[in-house]
Design an enzyme around this catalytic site. Structure first.
Site, mmCIF file in Angstrom:
data_model
loop_
_atom_site.group_PDB
_atom_site.id
_atom_site.type_symbol
_atom_site.label_atom_id
_atom_site.label_comp_id
_atom_site.label_asym_id
_atom_site.label_seq_id
_atom_site.Cartn_x
_atom_site.Cartn_y
_atom_site.Cartn_z
ATOM 1 N N LEU A 42 0.861 -1.180 0.000
ATOM 2 C CA LEU A 42 0.000 0.000 0.000
ATOM 3 C C LEU A 42 0.894 1.225 0.000
ATOM 4 O O LEU A 42 1.771 1.369 0.856
ATOM 5 C CB LEU A 42 -0.915 0.003 1.227
ATOM 6 C CG LEU A 42 -1.730 1.283 1.490
ATOM 7 C CD1 LEU A 42 -2.640 1.611 0.317
ATOM 8 C CD2 LEU A 42 -2.527 1.151 2.783
ATOM 9 N N TYR A 188 9.869 22.438 5.822
ATOM 10 C CA TYR A 188 10.154 21.148 5.199
ATOM 11 C C TYR A 188 11.162 20.356 6.024
ATOM 12 O O TYR A 188 10.930 19.181 6.349
ATOM 13 C CB TYR A 188 10.669 21.346 3.772
ATOM 14 C CG TYR A 188 10.859 20.038 3.029
ATOM 15 C CD1 TYR A 188 9.755 19.298 2.604
ATOM 16 C CD2 TYR A 188 12.129 19.528 2.772
ATOM 17 C CE1 TYR A 188 9.915 18.096 1.937
ATOM 18 C CE2 TYR A 188 12.293 18.329 2.098
ATOM 19 C CZ TYR A 188 11.186 17.613 1.682
ATOM 20 O OH TYR A 188 11.348 16.412 1.032
#
Length: 328
Positions: A42, A188
């Site tokens: 997944l 970030y």
């Protein structure tokens, strides 16, 4: 639910991919990975970039892949569907910033797979750059919701099934910027530092449960990531009060300019490195994988971190876990 899965799920296939990459990593062999046949994967954030390429690469290696993205239907899902012709690849909708979407999407994935996936790859991520002062709370919430809380939502949704089964592999996408600070990257770096820390914590906690955790630390590659960064950063600059931008020179001036790094590396380096970690035997998988078309400036930090943690945890109750995680 059945109708929802049918509407949001696509099957596809394609010819096997023959590609090699020169990737420096002290932990990984340079040979091409073996088959992922019989494995289920997944992956989040598959509309473009590393997620898109990794979904296809894992499927071409024989895995049953559930590729997720938000805001279905969308053209990117159609593109992935066509590229995955005849592969065992399914597309479901997951917005990692939304609790209900994560619950619904992971339930659809578990239904398609027939249980918890063997492998979860947390890949969905974004960047909004500029001076830290300029990052308003909307930008701050969005990047943490995506890059950090999104990983946690997916881990909480999938890990109970892995623990019940007694096996699993969680791969978290980090960055060189999860080790090194580059001024002007807004939040970030903080989000990727958080991913590094949460992955270490998780790895120690599940080391005795048959579950491995791997961090991928890419350098810069030419993907749609950079254009998405400029779009989000431009929107932030447009709504910003000048008092938060003035005085930072080019750091503010370049926000949303559309100027992105001129990178020449092959983005396939990253899915190939991920695949090599996936086919490693359980308990021998690398905890950190450096992937770059040029250099690995974080290498010394990684090594010092490993040695420090082995010493710090070595004689305590998590000593065995630390040795398992760091293959010591």
């Amino acid at each position: 639910m059945e109708n929802q899965i049918n509407r949001r799920t696509m099957l596809g296939a394609g010819a096997a991919l023959a590609a090699t990459a020169s990737i420096a990593s002290s932990s990984l062999a340079q040979a091409e990975p073996n088959s992922l046949s019989g494995q289920s994967v997944l992956i989040t954030g598959c509309s473009s970039g590393f997620g898109y390429l990794t979904a296809l690469h894992c499927a071409r290696l024989g895995a049953k892949v559930v590729a997720s993205m938000r805001n279905l239907p969308r053209p990117e899902a159609d593109t992935l569907h066509m590229a995955a012709k005849d592969l065992d690849l399914h597309i479901v909708e997951i917005d990692v910033t939304d609790d209900i979407s994560v619950t619904t999407g992971t339930e659809a994935a578990i239904s398609l797979i027939g249980g918890a996936p063997d492998i979860l790859i947390n890949n969905a991520g974004l960047a909004i750059v500029g001076p830290l002062e300029a990052q308003d709370l909307d930008a701050t919430r969005l990047i943490f919701e995506t890059n950090v809380f999104g990983y946690q939502r997916m881990i909480r949704a999938i890990l109970p099934g892995m623990r019940h089964r007694g096996s699993g592999h969680i791969v978290n996408m980090s960055s060189q910027s999860g080790r090194l600070i580059w001024p002007g990257l807004g939040h970030y770096c903080p989000t990727k530092f958080a991913v590094e820390a949460m992955s270490d914590t998780l790895a120690y906690e599940v080391a005795d449960k048959g579950i491995d955790v791997t961090l991928i630390q890419p350098g810069g590659y030419p993907t749609a990531f950079w254009n998405n960064r400029e779009t989000l950063t431009g929107a932030l600059k447009k709504r910003s009060d000048p008092k938060h931008l003035n005085g930072y020179g080019a750091m503010s001036d370049n926000m949303g300019s559309g100027r992105v790094p001129q990178l020449t590396g092959d983005p396939m380096d990253v899915p190939e490195a991920i695949a090599r970690s996936l086919v490693s035997p359980q308990g021998q998988r690398p905890h950190r994988v450096m992937v770059s078309a040029s250099r690995h400036p974080q290498e010394t930090i990684n090594q010092t971190h490993r040695e420090t943690h082995l010493n710090f945890l070595g004689r305590g109750p998590f000593g065995d876990a630390a040795r398992k995680v760091h293959n010591s």
